[in-house]
Design a protein around this motif. Sequence first.
Motif, PDB file in Angstrom:
ATOM      1  N   ASP A   1     -11.124   6.325  -6.361  1.00 35.63           N
ATOM      2  CA  ASP A   1     -10.513   7.496  -6.986  1.00 35.63           C
ATOM      3  C   ASP A   1      -9.181   7.769  -6.304  1.00 35.63           C
ATOM      4  O   ASP A   1      -9.156   8.160  -5.127  1.00 35.63           O
ATOM      5  CB  ASP A   1     -11.448   8.695  -6.843  1.00 35.63           C
ATOM      6  CG  ASP A   1     -10.917   9.936  -7.542  1.00 35.63           C
ATOM      7  OD1 ASP A   1      -9.730   9.957  -7.927  1.00 35.63           O
ATOM      8  OD2 ASP A   1     -11.688  10.900  -7.680  1.00 35.63           O
ATOM      9  N   PRO A   2      -8.055   7.566  -6.989  1.00 36.54           N
ATOM     10  CA  PRO A   2      -6.749   7.799  -6.341  1.00 36.54           C
ATOM     11  C   PRO A   2      -6.612   9.212  -5.773  1.00 36.54           C
ATOM     12  O   PRO A   2      -5.939   9.414  -4.759  1.00 36.54           O
ATOM     13  CB  PRO A   2      -5.744   7.546  -7.467  1.00 36.54           C
ATOM     14  CG  PRO A   2      -6.465   6.648  -8.428  1.00 36.54           C
ATOM     15  CD  PRO A   2      -7.901   7.079  -8.372  1.00 36.54           C
TER      16      PRO A   2
ATOM     17  N   GLU B 102      -5.457   1.978   1.003  1.00 37.49           N
ATOM     18  CA  GLU B 102      -6.177   1.983  -0.280  1.00 37.49           C
ATOM     19  C   GLU B 102      -6.214   0.604  -0.925  1.00 37.49           C
ATOM     20  O   GLU B 102      -6.895   0.417  -1.946  1.00 37.49           O
ATOM     21  CB  GLU B 102      -5.531   3.000  -1.227  1.00 37.49           C
ATOM     22  CG  GLU B 102      -4.336   2.509  -2.028  1.00 37.49           C
ATOM     23  CD  GLU B 102      -3.028   2.431  -1.217  1.00 37.49           C
ATOM     24  OE1 GLU B 102      -1.977   2.169  -1.825  1.00 37.49           O
ATOM     25  OE2 GLU B 102      -3.084   2.642   0.018  1.00 37.49           O
ATOM     26  N   LYS B 103      -5.534  -0.372  -0.344  1.00 32.43           N
ATOM     27  CA  LYS B 103      -5.509  -1.727  -0.893  1.00 32.43           C
ATOM     28  C   LYS B 103      -6.652  -2.594  -0.380  1.00 32.43           C
ATOM     29  O   LYS B 103      -6.674  -3.800  -0.639  1.00 32.43           O
ATOM     30  CB  LYS B 103      -4.169  -2.389  -0.567  1.00 32.43           C
ATOM     31  CG  LYS B 103      -2.977  -1.761  -1.270  1.00 32.43           C
ATOM     32  CD  LYS B 103      -3.076  -1.898  -2.784  1.00 32.43           C
ATOM     33  CE  LYS B 103      -1.836  -1.360  -3.473  1.00 32.43           C
ATOM     34  NZ  LYS B 103      -1.913  -1.507  -4.949  1.00 32.43           N
TER      35      LYS B 103
ATOM     36  N   ASN C 256       0.823  -1.215   0.000  1.00 33.99           N
ATOM     37  CA  ASN C 256       0.000   0.000   0.000  1.00 33.99           C
ATOM     38  C   ASN C 256       0.853   1.258   0.000  1.00 33.99           C
ATOM     39  O   ASN C 256       2.007   1.260   0.452  1.00 33.99           O
ATOM     40  CB  ASN C 256      -0.917   0.016   1.219  1.00 33.99           C
ATOM     41  CG  ASN C 256      -0.138   0.009   2.523  1.00 33.99           C
ATOM     42  OD1 ASN C 256       0.415  -1.021   2.915  1.00 33.99           O
ATOM     43  ND2 ASN C 256      -0.068   1.151   3.192  1.00 33.99           N
ATOM     44  N   ARG C 257       0.269   2.364  -0.467  1.00 32.23           N
ATOM     45  CA  ARG C 257       0.933   3.666  -0.479  1.00 32.23           C
ATOM     46  C   ARG C 257       0.373   4.613   0.586  1.00 32.23           C
ATOM     47  O   ARG C 257       1.040   5.551   1.000  1.00 32.23           O
ATOM     48  CB  ARG C 257       0.783   4.330  -1.847  1.00 32.23           C
ATOM     49  CG  ARG C 257       1.489   3.610  -2.981  1.00 32.23           C
ATOM     50  CD  ARG C 257       1.251   4.348  -4.288  1.00 32.23           C
ATOM     51  NE  ARG C 257       1.705   5.730  -4.224  1.00 32.23           N
ATOM     52  CZ  ARG C 257       1.389   6.676  -5.110  1.00 32.23           C
ATOM     53  NH1 ARG C 257       0.582   6.375  -6.128  1.00 32.23           N
ATOM     54  NH2 ARG C 257       1.852   7.898  -4.982  1.00 32.23           N
ATOM     55  N   HIS C 258      -0.881   4.376   1.007  1.00 33.67           N
ATOM     56  CA  HIS C 258      -1.552   5.310   1.906  1.00 33.67           C
ATOM     57  C   HIS C 258      -1.948   4.618   3.206  1.00 33.67           C
ATOM     58  O   HIS C 258      -2.373   3.460   3.202  1.00 33.67           O
ATOM     59  CB  HIS C 258      -2.798   5.901   1.244  1.00 33.67           C
ATOM     60  CG  HIS C 258      -2.519   6.618  -0.038  1.00 33.67           C
ATOM     61  ND1 HIS C 258      -1.829   7.799  -0.091  1.00 33.67           N
ATOM     62  CD2 HIS C 258      -2.832   6.300  -1.328  1.00 33.67           C
ATOM     63  CE1 HIS C 258      -1.732   8.197  -1.348  1.00 33.67           C
ATOM     64  NE2 HIS C 258      -2.332   7.295  -2.114  1.00 33.67           N
ATOM     65  N   VAL C 259      -1.817   5.359   4.304  1.00 35.58           N
ATOM     66  CA  VAL C 259      -2.221   4.885   5.629  1.00 35.58           C
ATOM     67  C   VAL C 259      -3.031   5.997   6.276  1.00 35.58           C
ATOM     68  O   VAL C 259      -2.512   7.086   6.550  1.00 35.58           O
ATOM     69  CB  VAL C 259      -1.009   4.549   6.517  1.00 35.58           C
ATOM     70  CG1 VAL C 259      -1.472   4.116   7.907  1.00 35.58           C
ATOM     71  CG2 VAL C 259      -0.148   3.478   5.885  1.00 35.58           C
TER      72      VAL C 259
END
Length: 738
Positions: free
Chosen positions: A668-669, A250-251, A205-208
């Motif tokens: 939506d990223p 986001e995953k 993942n990229r976001h937390v």
Amino acid sequence: MLKHTETQLVPFEDCGFARYPELPLAGEPVTLRCRADGSSSAPALRITENGKTSVLQADGRENNCYIFRTGSREAPARIRYQFFTQDEETPVYSYDVHTVQTVIQACLPEDGCDNRELLAGEDLLITVDMEDALEIRYRQIHSAGASIPGTYSFTKNGCTVSSGAGGLLCVSRGGKTVLTLTSLTLLRDSDNRIVRITEHWKTTNRHVLGTGERFHRVDQAGSSASGTVTEHFTHQGDQTYLPVPFFMTEKGWSWYDPGMVSVACVFDENAFSLTRETGPFTPWSDCFLFGKPRDMLAGFLRTSGKCALPPEWAFGVWISGNGWNCDAEVDEQLRQLKENGYPASVMVLEQWSDERTFYIWNSERFPAPEATVARIREAGLHPVLWQIPVIKYEWDGDPGPRLLRDEAEAIAKGYAVQREDGIPYRVTERWFHNSLLPDFTNPDAVSWWFDRRKHLLDIGIEGFKTDGGEFLFDRRVLLHDGTSGPAAHNMYPLLYEKAYADFLKRNNVNGVIFSRAGYTGAQTVPIHWAGDQVSEWSELRAQLTAGITAGLSGVIFWSFDIGGFAGPVPEPELYLRATAMACFCPVMQWHSEPRGGQFSGGPGEGYNNDRSPWNLAEKWNDPRLLEISTGYAKLRETLRPYLWREAQSCAGESRPMMAHLCLDWPDDPRSWLTDDEYMLGHELLVAPVTEKGADSRTVWLPRGKWEAWFTGEKYSGGQEIKVACPIDSIPVFRRVKT
């Protein structure tokens, strides 16, 4: 008075009289420090090891703190020590010399059941369960017995947990690896018991998002998050009054800890780690939820308690000022409301009490409390009183017979929080130091505490501002229900706030509590506000971040102090931008610190630092400030039917009323990247202005149709727009149903 603590009181400040390090390793030098306030002689250190006791003199001093460098030890070892003077001695403390073990492989226990158990190292049993959530439980066992080679695999509800594929455990969904537990770092004491564990996970993942109310950033990726309830006056940075052990990515997966012990999280690129302290042979768990962000957040909240709904009147305007300490001050505010046509629904009084017991009115300043409360209610406002969970230790004057009786009774009957040795705990340092804390897990203590406050409800009080609650510092405390140590520290604010909420319910008062601190379960005791910030632009931006992150962590109803609580009065532009944001927040309220305080920005008690719009308009000689502020208060009144409808809906859905865009547009990223906008309820997108001198700002409009609140202009979503934002407006867009 001798003072020593085994750990730092707060993570951002060295108290100067702690043990360094708190949990020493083999070969690591240990320094023990003690503070001596008013002692006639320097303290010495009595230290016991392997049955032999020796006495050491300090080999250094900094102010009143004495330094004892005791050298290093090899494991296993347990050291007992005590500071003393001719007149006084501290309790006996102890520490172990610890060893570190890293576990990277696991095997199957011979007596494992249903293929759900795995053995990590020689004595750590891992059990997997999958019902509403994937739960991975860890438990140290006394004897592992035999183990057998082989791989581990368990599948249920579309989720597979397996071993032997690049880590201790791999979690897969849809044939793709989502998470991998690569290793465990175990800290063991002199009896080989696990006292701290760090889990190392690999992810993609990229976001937390989540981890509690945070002031420094919305997305925690690349950051760290303390899991300890912490009081930090202004400029909170990465500290928080309200951590929550929950985050989402986001995953399509999220994590939470069902316990109350502090969990420190560190988020690196494609990896994160979790560090917990655990009592010997005490189990702990990781829980994972899968799905859309709003479903994962709602799932987490279902595990920690039903969302409570404040009364409708809580969604009007709240007014508050610490300087309102007498009838004349209260009456002046009521006069100003009427004269300026400023609508409000709640009045908070902080300096109403004797400042000792906090349940008796100051009879000199409020000679007829029933009449004071009646005037407030006749003006259409709901009165709320400030509270603090202490049996106060009076440093500056005569405590009086009532407070002394309360203290003696609380000690004699066990109503105050105690240490494991049965000695009453006193607040170690900082705010209200040396005071006792009521033990809200003791039913008799709860009855005793609120019997003294029942008269407040009888005269018409409708709520309490439950301030503080972060004071339980000593790891040796033992609550009446058996909770101890770090878990008691994090749990205490919730116990305190719930006791007040239950007090209102028992007496059939449809009221509110208004709290600063909290942990898991905060949604069960609304409302929360962001604590203390200075009147600065950077602090307004931090408040916006705090509101969004609080919502992402399950705080359904949230507020902040318009224009900041502390320091010189805010400049008109800052105040009006904050007022605009508050108008479109779950709760709208202004408040200010004590007059003449160290940050008040004025010369002594006579300087009025209220954040009321009439006071600021006078201070700045700016009548438009009052005009615009009053306009926002009136706008808030027109919003109340919408806010009440959305409040009911959000409480029912376990959805924050101030919601990050990812909850509605998870695919939506751009929604995951947006950190300065939010949805107020389901229909209104709010984009506050938090930069000095800005007359426009860019706004990301998610897909759909939108209408500007102030101009009526129509927009198609899926684009970034630049909008004008004069000082009397705020970018707000209504979601148009199609």
